[in-house]
Scaffold this active site. Structure first.
Site, PDB file in Angstrom:
ATOM      1  N   PRO A  12      40.259  -0.930  -7.287  1.00  0.00           N
ATOM      2  CA  PRO A  12      38.871  -1.197  -6.953  1.00  0.00           C
ATOM      3  C   PRO A  12      37.776  -0.910  -7.921  1.00  0.00           C
ATOM      4  CG  PRO A  12      39.812   0.647  -5.645  1.00  0.00           C
ATOM      5  CD  PRO A  12      40.772  -0.008  -6.108  1.00  0.00           C
ATOM      6  N   ASN A  13      36.672  -1.493  -8.028  1.00  0.00           N
ATOM      7  CA  ASN A  13      35.637  -1.261  -8.946  1.00  0.00           C
ATOM      8  C   ASN A  13      35.945  -1.505 -10.497  1.00  0.00           C
ATOM      9  OD1 ASN A  13      33.833  -0.362  -6.901  1.00  0.00           O
ATOM     10  ND2 ASN A  13      34.849   1.317  -6.835  1.00  0.00           N
ATOM     11  N   ARG A  20      29.757  -0.002 -15.229  1.00  0.00           N
ATOM     12  CA  ARG A  20      30.230   1.188 -14.382  1.00  0.00           C
ATOM     13  C   ARG A  20      30.269   2.391 -15.339  1.00  0.00           C
ATOM     14  NH1 ARG A  20      35.284   2.925 -10.940  1.00  0.00           N
ATOM     15  NH2 ARG A  20      33.982   4.749 -10.072  1.00  0.00           N
ATOM     16  N   TYR A  25      33.839   5.270 -18.673  1.00  0.00           N
ATOM     17  CA  TYR A  25      35.212   4.334 -18.500  1.00  0.00           C
ATOM     18  C   TYR A  25      34.800   3.484 -20.043  1.00  0.00           C
ATOM     19  CZ  TYR A  25      35.633   5.686 -14.041  1.00  0.00           C
ATOM     20  OH  TYR A  25      36.181   6.130 -12.613  1.00  0.00           O
ATOM     21  N   ASN A  76      46.402   0.120 -12.434  1.00  0.00           N
ATOM     22  CA  ASN A  76      45.442   1.194 -12.454  1.00  0.00           C
ATOM     23  C   ASN A  76      44.812   0.931 -11.004  1.00  0.00           C
ATOM     24  OD1 ASN A  76      42.986   2.446 -12.387  1.00  0.00           O
ATOM     25  ND2 ASN A  76      42.361   1.856 -14.562  1.00  0.00           N
ATOM     26  N   ALA A  79      40.380   4.229  -7.198  1.00  0.00           N
ATOM     27  CA  ALA A  79      40.229   5.380  -6.320  1.00  0.00           C
ATOM     28  C   ALA A  79      41.542   5.285  -5.140  1.00  0.00           C
ATOM     29  CB  ALA A  79      38.945   4.993  -5.579  1.00  0.00           C
ATOM     30  N   HIS A  82      44.257   8.110  -5.103  1.00  0.00           N
ATOM     31  CA  HIS A  82      44.067   9.471  -4.430  1.00  0.00           C
ATOM     32  C   HIS A  82      44.054   9.385  -3.110  1.00  0.00           C
ATOM     33  CE1 HIS A  82      42.691  10.139  -8.639  1.00  0.00           C
ATOM     34  NE2 HIS A  82      41.788   8.900  -8.365  1.00  0.00           N
ATOM     35  N   ASP A  89      53.946   3.726  -0.851  1.00  0.00           N
ATOM     36  CA  ASP A  89      55.020   2.994  -0.189  1.00  0.00           C
ATOM     37  C   ASP A  89      55.419   1.811  -0.877  1.00  0.00           C
ATOM     38  OD1 ASP A  89      55.114   5.290   1.436  1.00  0.00           O
ATOM     39  OD2 ASP A  89      54.467   4.327   3.003  1.00  0.00           O
ATOM     40  N   GLU A 100      51.803   3.966 -14.054  1.00  0.00           N
ATOM     41  CA  GLU A 100      50.331   4.343 -13.497  1.00  0.00           C
ATOM     42  C   GLU A 100      49.295   4.774 -14.618  1.00  0.00           C
ATOM     43  OE1 GLU A 100      48.186   7.810 -10.853  1.00  0.00           O
ATOM     44  OE2 GLU A 100      50.320   7.335 -11.035  1.00  0.00           O
ATOM     45  N   HIS A 102      45.277   5.378 -15.949  1.00  0.00           N
ATOM     46  CA  HIS A 102      43.633   5.590 -15.796  1.00  0.00           C
ATOM     47  C   HIS A 102      42.893   5.821 -17.107  1.00  0.00           C
ATOM     48  CE1 HIS A 102      44.759   6.428 -11.566  1.00  0.00           C
ATOM     49  NE2 HIS A 102      45.765   7.073 -12.034  1.00  0.00           N
ATOM     50  N   ILE A 103      41.959   5.025 -17.077  1.00  0.00           N
ATOM     51  CA  ILE A 103      41.034   5.007 -18.503  1.00  0.00           C
ATOM     52  C   ILE A 103      40.563   6.395 -18.655  1.00  0.00           C
ATOM     53  CG2 ILE A 103      39.057   4.086 -19.264  1.00  0.00           C
ATOM     54  CD1 ILE A 103      39.770   1.343 -17.621  1.00  0.00           C
ATOM     55  N   ARG A 109      38.080  15.487 -14.322  1.00  0.00           N
ATOM     56  CA  ARG A 109      36.956  14.936 -13.251  1.00  0.00           C
ATOM     57  C   ARG A 109      36.976  15.861 -11.966  1.00  0.00           C
ATOM     58  NH1 ARG A 109      36.831   8.682 -13.390  1.00  0.00           N
ATOM     59  NH2 ARG A 109      34.855   9.476 -12.340  1.00  0.00           N
TER      60      ARG A 109
END
Length: 158
Positions: A12-13, A20, A25, A76, A79, A82, A89, A100, A102-103, A109
């Site tokens: 998402p996003n 954004r 980012y 990635n 959100a 978390h 699963d 995994e 994350h930028i 954060r």
């Protein structure tokens, strides 16, 4: 010889990259990320299938669908990292090597971003390297899959 394919899956996003919170980012767009991934994989003779969704179920479906169509996944989850037991699963069940990404450095954060449901069930985690984290993830998967192919006749899980 079949081409090795990696699924590049963004949550998402991430479709809003470039607009954004550029202070968090950066200015690269999702198209830039996908082009970077295609170039990084292509340098190894590999292909990518890039997907993005703002919907948790679509991401679960993509992970499950990767079995038999991809050799590894760069994920990635945004959100959902978390919050989503369902994604955890799916990652755990698919039986593919997964990195995994994350930028931003999620550990610098908000505290709720410090917990990942995915980290315990993926092969590697790359945080805070900007969009170059995707290239690092691809390079890691190339080394991992190539090593397993040469040494063990294929990837057999974590």
């Amino acid at each position: 010889m079949a081409t090795t394919t990696l699924l590049i899956l963004n949550g998402p996003n991430l479709n809003l990259l470039g607009t954004r919170e550029p202070e968090v980012y950066g200015s690269h767009t999702l198209d830039d990320v996908e082009n970077l991934c295609a170039s990084a994989a292509g340098a190894h003779g590999w292909a990518v299938n890039c997907r993005q969704s703002n919907h948790e179920g679509d991401l679960v479906d993509a992970i499950q669908g990767a079995a038999g169509t991809a050799d590894g996944i760069v994920l990635n989850a945004g959100a959902y990292t978390h919050t989503s037991v369902a994604l955890r699963d799916a990652v755990s069940a698919v039986g593919l090597p997964i990195v995994e990404v994350h930028i931003s450095n999620v550990h610098r954060r908000e505290e709720f971003r410090h917990q990942s449901y995915l980290s315990p069930v993926v092969d590697a985690v790359i945080v805070g390297a900007g969009v170059d984290g995707y290239r690092m993830a691809i390079d890691h998967l190339v080394r991992k899959l190539t090593r397993h192919d040469l040494m063990q006749g294929g990837y057999e899980g974590r």
